[in-house]
Every structure is written in structure tokens, then in C-alpha cells.
Design a protein around this motif. Structure first.
Motif, PDB file in Angstrom:
ATOM      1  N   TYR A   2      69.150  19.621  57.615  1.00 58.65           N
ATOM      2  CA  TYR A   2      70.445  20.174  57.222  1.00 58.65           C
ATOM      3  C   TYR A   2      71.504  19.078  57.160  1.00 58.65           C
TER       4      TYR A   2
ATOM      5  N   MET B  31      76.338  22.407  54.543  1.00 61.06           N
ATOM      6  CA  MET B  31      76.398  21.938  53.156  1.00 61.06           C
ATOM      7  C   MET B  31      75.076  22.205  52.433  1.00 61.06           C
ATOM      8  N   PHE B  32      73.997  21.677  52.988  1.00 57.74           N
ATOM      9  CA  PHE B  32      72.695  21.772  52.327  1.00 57.74           C
ATOM     10  C   PHE B  32      71.616  22.056  53.368  1.00 57.74           C
TER      11      PHE B  32
ATOM     12  N   TYR C  67      67.270  21.868  53.573  1.00 60.01           N
ATOM     13  CA  TYR C  67      66.004  21.511  52.963  1.00 60.01           C
ATOM     14  C   TYR C  67      64.874  22.025  53.851  1.00 60.01           C
TER      15      TYR C  67
ATOM     16  N   ARG D 293      65.074  21.898  48.423  1.00 60.68           N
ATOM     17  CA  ARG D 293      66.393  22.403  48.764  1.00 60.68           C
ATOM     18  C   ARG D 293      66.387  23.923  48.705  1.00 60.68           C
TER      19      ARG D 293
ATOM     20  N   GLU E 147      69.156  25.754  50.114  1.00 58.52           N
ATOM     21  CA  GLU E 147      70.520  26.257  50.173  1.00 58.52           C
ATOM     22  C   GLU E 147      71.503  25.155  49.781  1.00 58.52           C
ATOM     23  N   ASN E 148      72.475  25.554  48.970  1.00 49.95           N
ATOM     24  CA  ASN E 148      73.554  24.662  48.581  1.00 49.95           C
ATOM     25  C   ASN E 148      74.821  25.508  48.660  1.00 49.95           C
ATOM     26  N   ASN E 149      75.594  25.284  49.693  1.00 51.90           N
ATOM     27  CA  ASN E 149      76.761  26.141  49.940  1.00 51.90           C
ATOM     28  C   ASN E 149      77.972  25.723  49.123  1.00 51.90           C
ATOM     29  N   SER E 150      77.875  25.820  47.800  1.00 57.55           N
ATOM     30  CA  SER E 150      79.010  25.539  46.907  1.00 57.55           C
ATOM     31  C   SER E 150      79.638  24.187  47.192  1.00 57.55           C
ATOM     32  N   VAL E 151      78.790  23.195  47.335  1.00 56.09           N
ATOM     33  CA  VAL E 151      79.276  21.848  47.619  1.00 56.09           C
ATOM     34  C   VAL E 151      79.557  21.131  46.303  1.00 56.09           C
TER      35      VAL E 151
ATOM     36  N   SER F  66      79.749  18.447  43.295  1.00 57.43           N
ATOM     37  CA  SER F  66      78.660  17.590  42.818  1.00 57.43           C
ATOM     38  C   SER F  66      78.840  16.125  43.196  1.00 57.43           C
TER      39      SER F  66
ATOM     40  N   SER G 150      75.508  14.482  46.713  1.00 55.75           N
ATOM     41  CA  SER G 150      74.178  14.711  46.152  1.00 55.75           C
ATOM     42  C   SER G 150      73.121  14.453  47.219  1.00 55.75           C
TER      43      SER G 150
END
Lengths: 114, 118
Positions: free
Chosen positions: B33, B46-47, B49, B54, B56-60, B62, B65
Motif C-alpha cells: 500500500y 492512495m494505492f 497492490y 493494482r 485500488e486507486n483512490n482518485s489519486v 496522475s 504513478s
């Protein structure tokens, strides 16, 4: 959205006294965890209490959980200067697709004065 | 802190720089994480894995990366950051994600990278 919310935001006590921190949350949970963080460092897991448990002990730590009030408390007995840190509660709830997510509160900053 | 290590511990960068944060876990865990911790705000996930994928990507934005080349390593590549991105970035790992009805996966945190964007 924020789940756990700790109270108070800051607490200052004398060494040897007990410290009590509270956490309130909004939705149903699978379990609730308490973490400790020394200044500018990573978090360390302290204790986990499941939603079907009411009280749990670990050394000088005592955690209670009241699911009807959606609240938990962390009691540190006979505090020491080394207990000075920020304490966070984190709720664990189902986030979909077979996974669970930890959601942290803002924390309580505890200062233990020697 | 030997379970999860993060480098560098401190990083100062300009808004036009490109840098990377590195996280390594020595615990044999399958999930990793990235969290962001800003002053006076709750820890933000944030992310996530799991097994290098991946999940989950909490609207982070771009400009962040992530990269997970294997289950022991996690990177966060930074590009054209803003001053408000200054924060402590924490990496964590856990045995799993709580699949098969087991949500009680304790997360182990690294010491964090203190990032300052000028």
C-alpha cells in the motif's frame, strides 16, 4: 470519507497517570484497530478488536468497543514518557471485490511529561 | 522497522523534477500500500497492490504513478508535483487483502519518506 474520529486531538498527562483516548465511527465495521506513531515515523499496530468483542487487553493497553454507540476507547495505564506519540484508530470495513480497507482517523497526540 | 523499508527518508524536489520513492518488504507479504499523511488530515490510502496487480486507486492525480515489479517492491514515481503534495508518504504491507472472509490482516508500515515540494 473519514470513518474514525479520535477525541481529544491532544492530551498531556504526567508520567504514571492513565491516558484515555476515544474514537467514534459512522458505519458498521468488521474490526477496529489502534496504531501508534512516533513523530515523523511509520505506524505501529497496537491492538485489534473485532466487532463481536467488547474489551481487549494487551499489557498496559485496554481497548473497549461499543458497537451500539459506534465508539471505542484506548486506555494506557501507568503511562511512561516513552508513550509520547500520536495514536490512531482505524476501522476495517468491506470495500468490495473481496477486499477490506483500513480507514484512519486524524489521531490523538499524547504527551507524557516525566 | 526492518520489516518494511523506505528510501529515501527525506526528499526535497522542485515542481519540475521527476523522482521515485522506493518501498521494500521483507515479510513475504502479498499486498502493498501507499498512504499519504499530511498535517492535520487523516491518513489517506492512495494505492493498493495485491500480487503485483493494482486493485485500488483512490482518485489519486496522475502525477503520482505507482509501480509494483514484484511482491517485495513498490515504487511511487513522482512527476510535476505541487507544493500541496508535500507530506509523509508511508508504505505498508500485509499478508493479504482479507479475501476468503479473512479481514484481519495486520498492516506493517515503513518509516515513511518526508517529501517537500518547493
Amino acid at each position: 470519507s473519514q470513518q474514525g474520529e479520535e477525541d481529544p486531538q491532544a492530551l498531556s498527562i504526567q508520567e504514571g497517570e492513565n491516558a484515555t483516548m476515544n474514537c467514534s465511527y459512522k458505519t458498521s465495521i468488521n474490526n477496529l484497530q489502534w496504531y501508534r506513531q512516533n513523530s515523523g515515523r511509520g505506524l505501529v499496530h497496537l491492538i485489534l478488536i473485532r466487532s463481536n468483542e467488547r474489551e481487549k487487553h494487551s499489557g498496559r493497553l485496554r481497548v473497549t468497543l461499543d458497537t451500539s454507540k459506534k465508539s471505542s476507547s484506548l486506555l494506557i495505564t501507568a503511562s511512561r514518557a516513552a508513550d509520547t506519540a500520536s495514536y490512531f484508530c482505524a476501522t476495517v470495513d468491506y470495500s468490495g471485490a473481496g477486499s477490506y480497507q483500513l480507514t484512519f482517523g486524524k489521531g490523538t497526540k499524547l504527551s507524557v511529561i516525566p | 522497522e526492518t520489516g518494511v523499508t523506505q528510501t529515501p527518508r527525506h526528499l526535497v524536489m522542485g515542481m519540475t523534477n521527476k523522482k521515485s520513492l522506493k518501498c521494500e518488504q521483507h515479510l513475504g507479504h502479498n499486498a502493498m500500500y501507499w498512504y499519504k499523511q499530511s498535517a492535520k488530515k487523516p491518513l489517506e490510502l492512495m494505492f493498493v497492490y495485491s500480487l503485483e496487480e493494482r486493485v485500488e486507486n483512490n482518485s489519486v492525480p496522475s502525477r503520482f504513478s505507482p509501480e509494483c515489479p514484484n511482491s517485495s517492491h513498490l515504487f511511487l514515481h513522482l512527476h510535476t508535483l505541487q507544493p500541496e503534495d508535500s507530506a509523509l508518504y508511508l508504505c505498508a504491507s500485509s499478508q493479504g487483502l482479507g479475501l476468503a472472509g479473512d479481514p484481519y490482516n495486520e498492516q506493517f508500515f515503513g518509516p515513511g519518506t518526508r517529501l517537500t515540494v518547493l
